[in-house]
Design a protein around this motif. Structure first.
Motif, mmCIF file in Angstrom:
data_model
loop_
_atom_site.group_PDB
_atom_site.id
_atom_site.type_symbol
_atom_site.label_atom_id
_atom_site.label_comp_id
_atom_site.label_asym_id
_atom_site.label_seq_id
_atom_site.Cartn_x
_atom_site.Cartn_y
_atom_site.Cartn_z
ATOM 1 N N PRO A 1 0.827 -1.211 0.000
ATOM 2 C CA PRO A 1 0.000 0.000 0.000
ATOM 3 C C PRO A 1 0.863 1.263 0.000
ATOM 4 N N ILE A 2 0.352 2.291 -0.630
ATOM 5 C CA ILE A 2 1.040 3.582 -0.663
ATOM 6 C C ILE A 2 0.758 4.297 0.657
ATOM 7 N N ILE A 3 1.825 4.689 1.354
ATOM 8 C CA ILE A 3 1.681 5.218 2.712
ATOM 9 C C ILE A 3 1.827 6.741 2.723
ATOM 10 N N PRO A 4 1.251 7.417 3.723
ATOM 11 C CA PRO A 4 1.368 8.876 3.797
ATOM 12 C C PRO A 4 2.815 9.321 4.001
ATOM 13 N N LEU A 5 3.097 10.551 3.583
ATOM 14 C CA LEU A 5 4.388 11.171 3.867
ATOM 15 C C LEU A 5 4.449 11.544 5.344
ATOM 16 N N VAL A 6 5.659 11.534 5.892
ATOM 17 C CA VAL A 6 5.806 11.848 7.316
ATOM 18 C C VAL A 6 6.726 13.045 7.558
ATOM 19 N N ASP A 7 7.297 13.619 6.483
ATOM 20 C CA ASP A 7 8.164 14.771 6.696
ATOM 21 C C ASP A 7 7.332 16.028 6.946
ATOM 22 N N LYS A 8 7.977 17.139 7.144
ATOM 23 C CA LYS A 8 7.288 18.385 7.501
ATOM 24 C C LYS A 8 7.566 19.467 6.458
ATOM 25 N N CYS A 9 7.389 19.120 5.191
ATOM 26 C CA CYS A 9 7.644 20.078 4.113
ATOM 27 C C CYS A 9 6.373 20.867 3.791
ATOM 28 N N VAL A 10 6.524 21.889 2.974
ATOM 29 C CA VAL A 10 5.409 22.772 2.654
ATOM 30 C C VAL A 10 4.282 22.031 1.940
#
Length: 452
Positions: free
Chosen positions: A87-96
């Motif tokens: 499954p494609i998972i959410p991003l976890v970084d804090k970018c714009v």
């Protein structure tokens, strides 16, 4: 950024229909891209990090070595997710753009109504998963300070420039021989306009994401090849572009004509774009050029601000006189703000361009200031067309789905199974003579959508 519910409802049924094609049917070009080419690109990225281990140690000590290990671990995990259709998972970084990406992932999830309801690598729209992979590469680097600003594609982009030196020098020499361009007759200016446009088109063949990161430099003399290449231009609406710019030059009040170029690849292609931009200024067909590039490393060879500045700097510093003269002129254009570089996070989102007024209204408003916008390359074409399986004969204007910030022209060599605006029977004839005509970069188009 915003992602209003009104956008979801208005496009939802269309996207469900389109996803039926752009999910990755076995043996389709899209399927082979995700199955074969993207793991190859990820492997090259991992190898690049390995080879820079000593550089990271010299700059950052043990912290740099640990960062390299972490980035490689995250990228190896990404490669495994892709190859095993996780499954494609959410991003976890804090970018714009993190929130807008995760909202789009939720939107893709909302389109699924069977199975486990999770978007997967081989059962999701091609444009989405391909963009997502490059965004995950960026996330892996961003999560690995102090090497978080390392461009994993820099080497291959720079190599493309250095390997194309002879062609670049010939092109610069040709441009300088035309100057002062305002002394030429209008017919000669028009002929050179078409010639330099075609050079910019064929420069688009130099695409490292298509070659899996392998060298795609321009070593042949492209200027003397134009006559032989002309039969491979399937749609040529450059006369309409010339007519518009000629009219704007004569009627603009005050006398100011802005041309925007949405860039594609760095290296040789970027030089062809800059030569054409120089010609537009020198011929007074334009008074200012605005370039639009990517805010992060993208699709291996796409232009970032570092690439733009690096090319100008290395042109100016070249030991070859024509290249050096062009580089000095281009640096002056930047200093005088006759050339302006922009980047915006929208260009590295998975959204079609018809969503720009809702998702990035500030960018749409910026493009509306242009007399004409030139969109370079295949990825921009896919986003202009919404990456849908249009019939080959559907008019270009219709396939834009209402996207029209200004008159625009797409300049691309064909590298995906998507093309509109052809004559009846043209696609069938091409398929009979060359079954892979859509995906090799052998054919090109200029498609124009004029003033409304």
């Amino acid at each position: 950024f915003s992602f209003p519910p009104s956008f979801l409802s208005s496009f939802q049924m269309d996207l469900i229909y389109d996803a039926c094609y752009w999910t990755l049917f076995p043996r389709s070009f899209a399927y082979l891209t995700i199955k074969d080419r993207t793991p190859q690109i990820l492997t090259k990225v991992i190898d690049t990090l390995h080879r820079h281990k000593s550089e990271f140690f010299e700059k950052h000590g043990e912290e740099g070595v640990e960062a390299e290990k972490k980035a490689i671990s995250l990228l190896s995990k990404l490669r495994n997710e892709l190859q095993t259709d996780k499954p494609i998972i959410p991003l976890v970084d804090k970018c714009v753009d993190t929130d807008i990406w995760n909202q789009y992932l939720e939107y893709q999830r909302s389109l699924l109504n069977e199975g486990d309801g999770e978007p997967r690598w081989f059962f999701s729209p091609w444009l989405f998963v391909e963009c997502y992979m490059y965004r995950r590469i960026h996330e892996a680097i961003m999560q690995s300070p102090p090497i978080h600003d390392f461009d994993v594609f820099k080497e291959s982009k720079d190599e493309n420039f250095f390997e194309s030196q002879d062609s670049i020098n010939a092109l610069c020499t040709h441009l300088l021989q035309l100057k002062p361009i305002t002394d030429l007759g209008e017919k000669q200016i028009q002929d050179e306009f078409f010639k330099l446009l075609q050079i910019s088109l064929w420069g688009n063949k130099c695409d490292l994401s298509l070659s899996g990161g392998e060298s795609s430099s321009q070593k042949a003399d492209i200027i003397n090849s134009l006559k032989d290449l002309k039969p491979f231009i399937l749609v040529n609406e450059t006369e309409s572009l010339w007519a518009l710019l000629s009219k704007l030059k004569k009627t603009a009040e005050p006398p100011a004509v802005r041309v925007d170029i949405v860039l594609d690849n760095s290296g040789f292609e970027l030089v062809t774009d800059l030569v054409f931009a120089d010609f537009l200024l020198s011929s007074e067909l334009a008074t200012e050029i605005h370039f639009h590039g990517k805010i992060i490393p993208w699709f291996v060879s796409d232009v970032t601000v570092r690439d733009f500045e690096w090319i100008v700097e290395h042109m100016k510093g070249s030991h070859l006189e024509s290249m050096s003269a062009c580089g000095a002129a281009w640096e002056a254009y930047v200093g005088m703000k006759k050339w302006v570089y922009h980047d915006h996070a929208f260009w590295t989102l998975p959204h079609p361009f018809c969503a720009m007024p809702q998702v990035a209204p500030d960018l749409y408003a910026e493009l509306q200031k242009a007399g004409v916008v030139l969109f370079k390359g295949d990825l921009n074409y896919r986003k202009l067309m919404g990456d849908r399986k249009w019939k080959f004969t559907v008019p270009f204007h219709q396939a834009l789905s209402g996207f029209h910030p200004a008159p625009l022209c797409s300049i691309r060599t064909l590298k995906c199974e998507l093309q509109v605006g052809l004559q009846p029977g043209q696609a069938e004839h091409l398929t009979a003579s060359d079954p892979h005509w859509l995906t090799t970069g052998k054919y090109g188009i200029f498609q124009f959508d004029g003033p409304l």
